[in-house]
Design a protein around this motif. Sequence first.
Motif, mmCIF file in Angstrom:
data_model
loop_
_atom_site.group_PDB
_atom_site.id
_atom_site.type_symbol
_atom_site.label_atom_id
_atom_site.label_comp_id
_atom_site.label_asym_id
_atom_site.label_seq_id
_atom_site.Cartn_x
_atom_site.Cartn_y
_atom_site.Cartn_z
ATOM 1 N N GLY A 87 0.805 -1.267 -0.135
ATOM 2 C CA GLY A 87 0.023 0.287 0.256
ATOM 3 C C GLY A 87 0.855 1.435 0.074
ATOM 4 N N THR A 88 1.494 0.993 0.499
ATOM 5 C CA THR A 88 2.820 2.612 0.566
ATOM 6 C C THR A 88 3.506 2.426 -1.018
ATOM 7 O OG1 THR A 88 4.942 1.110 1.394
ATOM 8 C CG2 THR A 88 3.119 2.243 3.213
ATOM 9 N N LEU A 89 3.862 1.693 -1.528
ATOM 10 C CA LEU A 89 4.172 1.559 -3.219
ATOM 11 C C LEU A 89 4.018 3.167 -4.207
ATOM 12 C CD1 LEU A 89 6.082 -1.470 -4.453
ATOM 13 C CD2 LEU A 89 6.752 0.505 -2.727
ATOM 14 N N LYS A 90 2.221 3.468 -3.397
ATOM 15 C CA LYS A 90 1.635 4.356 -4.118
ATOM 16 C C LYS A 90 1.628 5.606 -3.619
ATOM 17 C CE LYS A 90 -2.320 3.832 -0.663
ATOM 18 N NZ LYS A 90 -3.612 3.928 -0.161
ATOM 19 N N ASN A 91 3.017 5.842 -2.982
ATOM 20 C CA ASN A 91 2.713 7.288 -2.593
ATOM 21 C C ASN A 91 4.025 7.423 -3.057
ATOM 22 O OD1 ASN A 91 0.324 7.589 -0.926
ATOM 23 N ND2 ASN A 91 1.157 6.923 0.486
ATOM 24 N N VAL A 92 4.949 6.612 -3.837
ATOM 25 C CA VAL A 92 6.523 6.622 -4.216
ATOM 26 C C VAL A 92 5.903 7.529 -5.714
ATOM 27 C CG1 VAL A 92 8.604 6.369 -4.710
ATOM 28 C CG2 VAL A 92 6.799 4.877 -2.890
ATOM 29 N N VAL A 93 6.568 8.429 -6.171
ATOM 30 C CA VAL A 93 6.697 8.838 -7.821
ATOM 31 C C VAL A 93 7.866 8.954 -8.201
ATOM 32 C CG1 VAL A 93 6.136 11.573 -9.389
ATOM 33 C CG2 VAL A 93 4.826 10.361 -6.507
ATOM 34 N N GLU A 94 9.118 8.735 -7.437
ATOM 35 C CA GLU A 94 9.890 9.108 -7.944
ATOM 36 C C GLU A 94 10.885 8.410 -6.554
ATOM 37 O OE1 GLU A 94 12.031 12.050 -10.624
ATOM 38 O OE2 GLU A 94 10.043 13.234 -10.842
ATOM 39 N N VAL A 134 2.911 1.216 -13.280
ATOM 40 C CA VAL A 134 2.623 0.241 -12.781
ATOM 41 C C VAL A 134 3.758 -0.394 -11.671
ATOM 42 C CG1 VAL A 134 2.183 -2.555 -12.208
ATOM 43 C CG2 VAL A 134 1.118 -0.670 -13.954
ATOM 44 N N ILE A 135 3.719 0.133 -10.049
ATOM 45 C CA ILE A 135 5.250 -0.664 -9.200
ATOM 46 C C ILE A 135 5.621 -1.436 -10.183
ATOM 47 C CG2 ILE A 135 5.871 0.051 -7.659
ATOM 48 C CD1 ILE A 135 4.887 2.653 -7.511
#
Length: 171
Positions: free
Chosen positions: A1-8, A83-84
């Motif tokens: 769930g925390t990966l959705k906040n990563v932009v770079e 898509v991460i």
Amino acid sequence: GTLKNVVEANVGVRLPGKRNFWLDVGVLGSPYTNESAISKDHLMYTRSLAPENVPYYLSGAKLSLPVNKKWSVSLYLLNGWQVIQDNNTGKSFGSQLEFRPNTKMLFNWNTYAGDERSSFRPDFRTRLFTDLFWIFKPNEQIDFTSSAYIGWQQRENQSTSNWWQANFIGR
């Protein structure tokens, strides 16, 4: 769930040799359109509608190949369109061609091609996208930018959706 906040979030390594080739891996800023997910980098503090139909980020690998002082090429191997985590068997590909005729101007052409089939969107198939943008900053008080793009999304039933936009921003 925390990966959705990563932009770079990526790491890069300069490849051996005389050329200044770089390989970056991770979550990469999107090269598509003249606006990014980072508001402070925009002519307007907020984003226009144009970049809402392109990825904020890409995850995968980017190979940067400077040709000379005016031209550079980047090639992408990606997990997909914003898509991460790897959620499909096929990978997507992208390219970027930058031309800087002088220190005040940039022309940028990008492409994307990939199979967007996933458990989230099982009906999606091939997605194609291309954009062209221009940035011009003649002095500290004046900025201009313009972008145009078109995308195609094929679906399982062979139907195709497309979207496009063009904009011009000045400050």
